[in-house]
Design a protein around this motif. Structure first.
Motif, PDB file in Angstrom:
ATOM      1  N   VAL A   1      -3.597   9.549  -3.316  1.00  0.00           N
ATOM      2  CA  VAL A   1      -2.636   8.688  -2.626  1.00  0.00           C
ATOM      3  C   VAL A   1      -3.364   7.797  -1.621  1.00  0.00           C
ATOM      4  CG1 VAL A   1      -0.676   8.678  -1.025  1.00  0.00           C
ATOM      5  CG2 VAL A   1      -0.711  10.262  -2.960  1.00  0.00           C
ATOM      6  N   GLU A   2      -4.265   8.392  -0.841  1.00  0.00           N
ATOM      7  CA  GLU A   2      -5.009   7.613   0.147  1.00  0.00           C
ATOM      8  C   GLU A   2      -5.845   6.536  -0.526  1.00  0.00           C
ATOM      9  OE1 GLU A   2      -5.456  11.227   3.439  1.00  0.00           O
ATOM     10  OE2 GLU A   2      -7.229  10.434   2.412  1.00  0.00           O
ATOM     11  N   GLU A   3      -6.501   6.872  -1.635  1.00  0.00           N
ATOM     12  CA  GLU A   3      -7.343   5.910  -2.334  1.00  0.00           C
ATOM     13  C   GLU A   3      -6.507   4.751  -2.874  1.00  0.00           C
ATOM     14  OE1 GLU A   3     -10.315   3.765  -3.934  1.00  0.00           O
ATOM     15  OE2 GLU A   3     -10.467   5.456  -2.542  1.00  0.00           O
ATOM     16  N   ALA A   4      -5.329   5.044  -3.423  1.00  0.00           N
ATOM     17  CA  ALA A   4      -4.467   3.991  -3.963  1.00  0.00           C
ATOM     18  C   ALA A   4      -4.013   3.045  -2.854  1.00  0.00           C
ATOM     19  CB  ALA A   4      -3.260   4.616  -4.661  1.00  0.00           C
ATOM     20  N   ALA A   5      -3.649   3.603  -1.696  1.00  0.00           N
ATOM     21  CA  ALA A   5      -3.194   2.774  -0.584  1.00  0.00           C
ATOM     22  C   ALA A   5      -4.337   1.940  -0.016  1.00  0.00           C
ATOM     23  CB  ALA A   5      -2.590   3.657   0.505  1.00  0.00           C
ATOM     24  N   ARG A   6      -5.484   2.561   0.169  1.00  0.00           N
ATOM     25  CA  ARG A   6      -6.612   1.844   0.757  1.00  0.00           C
ATOM     26  C   ARG A   6      -7.115   0.729  -0.148  1.00  0.00           C
ATOM     27  NH1 ARG A   6      -9.968   7.124   2.970  1.00  0.00           N
ATOM     28  NH2 ARG A   6      -8.607   7.608   4.738  1.00  0.00           N
ATOM     29  N   SER A   7      -7.061   0.951  -1.453  1.00  0.00           N
ATOM     30  CA  SER A   7      -7.540  -0.086  -2.373  1.00  0.00           C
ATOM     31  C   SER A   7      -6.705  -1.353  -2.241  1.00  0.00           C
ATOM     32  CB  SER A   7      -7.512   0.436  -3.808  1.00  0.00           C
ATOM     33  OG  SER A   7      -6.177   0.651  -4.246  1.00  0.00           O
TER      34      SER A   7
ATOM     35  N   ALA B   1       0.832  -1.206   0.000  1.00  0.00           N
ATOM     36  CA  ALA B   1       0.000   0.000   0.000  1.00  0.00           C
ATOM     37  C   ALA B   1       0.865   1.253   0.000  1.00  0.00           C
ATOM     38  CB  ALA B   1      -0.930  -0.012   1.208  1.00  0.00           C
ATOM     39  N   LEU B   2       1.962   1.235   0.711  1.00  0.00           N
ATOM     40  CA  LEU B   2       2.873   2.383   0.694  1.00  0.00           C
ATOM     41  C   LEU B   2       3.444   2.590  -0.706  1.00  0.00           C
ATOM     42  CD1 LEU B   2       4.873   1.971   4.032  1.00  0.00           C
ATOM     43  CD2 LEU B   2       3.032   3.590   3.560  1.00  0.00           C
TER      44      LEU B   2
END
Length: 279
Positions: free
Chosen positions: A223-229, A209-210
């Motif tokens: 960035v948050e959406e990419a990590a959470r997905s 996720a990072l």
């Protein structure tokens, strides 16, 4: 083969004061809760490179554990810890009991971390940073360091210690040391030993996720959406938070350097991780 240096082990305030009075300066201190691993060794190594005297503290601090957390089962491995300290040429190990650190019982006076201590880990673990900063301040007073080293895996902790040092006019330097990882990316943590083989595989989602967040184009929301997905697709992982902030943990900037911070539970084990991103 060169013989390992045997650290002086002290367990009470009086013995610590005696060895500290004789210590050559500068004095570097690395504060730990024991169960040392290569991440701690990296801190000790940097301390050794900077200081004439290196003190490591080993203390599982009851103030920073909530009623349903793992204080009783937190790993205590002093013999192994001392072997690592010897390998990294530590001069003094201070390994007190709770009765030594808190002779009158749990203290009525505690360090209030302010608003920065109520977000992220502070929101998930109320009172956590009150306990962390209280013991850090006590250990600073007892060991009297010139410089202290903390791992950036606990990024919020480093930020709060720096804030406390500034706000309370403590004449010490705070050095953050980058997170040490396994070859597959998993951040080293004393709690990793709680993970089963399958849970450890699941935990790799945090590092993935990072990487996804760091590669995402756009602002903080992207960035948050990419990590959470990535995290939401990991079976057996329960996401607590995935948040982008400024490097000082303030609101995320519109562009430029920022920090992505993650927390999740894998099985019964709570893990945190973080890394730099550019918005």
């Amino acid at each position: 083969m060169t013989a390992l240096r045997t650290p002086t082990v002290v367990t009470d305030r009086e013995a610590l004061a005696r060895v500290r009075d004789r210590a050559d300066r500068p004095v570097a201190v690395v504060m730990t809760m024991g169960a040392l691993h290569d991440g701690h060794a990296a801190l000790l190594r940097q301390a050794r490179a900077r200081a004439a005297t290196v003190i490591a503290t080993v203390f599982v601090n009851p103030l920073q554990f909530g009623p349903n957390e793992d204080f009783d089962r937190y790993p205590r491995t002093l013999e192994g810890d001392l072997e690592i300290c010897a390998r990294e040429e530590v001069d003094v190990v201070f390994a007190p009991t709770p009765a030594v650190m808190y002779p009158d019982g749990q203290p009525n006076t505690r360090v209030n971390p302010g608003p920065l201590g109520e977000i992220l880990e502070g929101a998930s673990r109320p009172g956590f940073f009150h306990g962390v900063l209280t013991v850090v301040l006590k250990l600073i007073n007892l060991t009297r360091p010139d410089v202290v080293f903390f791992g950036e895996k606990d990024y919020q902790q480093v930020a709060l210690v720096r804030q406390m040092v500034r706000d309370l006019d403590l004449d010490i330097e705070v050095v953050g040391v980058p997170t040490v990882r396994e070859p597959d990316g998993l951040a080293l943590s004393s709690r990793n030993r709680y993970l089963s083989d399958s849970e450890r595989t699941t935990a790799l989602a945090l590092a993935a996720a990072l990487r996804a967040g760091a590669a995402a184009p756009g602002g903080a929301a992207a960035v948050e959406e990419a990590a959470r997905s990535v995290l939401e697709q990991a079976d057996g992982l329960e996401l607590d938070y995935g948040v982008v902030t400024a490097p000082d943990l303030g609101p995320a900037p519109a562009s430029g350097p920022a920090r992505l911070l993650l927390a999740a539970k894998v099985g019964t084990t709570r893990l945190i991780d973080n890394g730099p991103v550019t918005l």
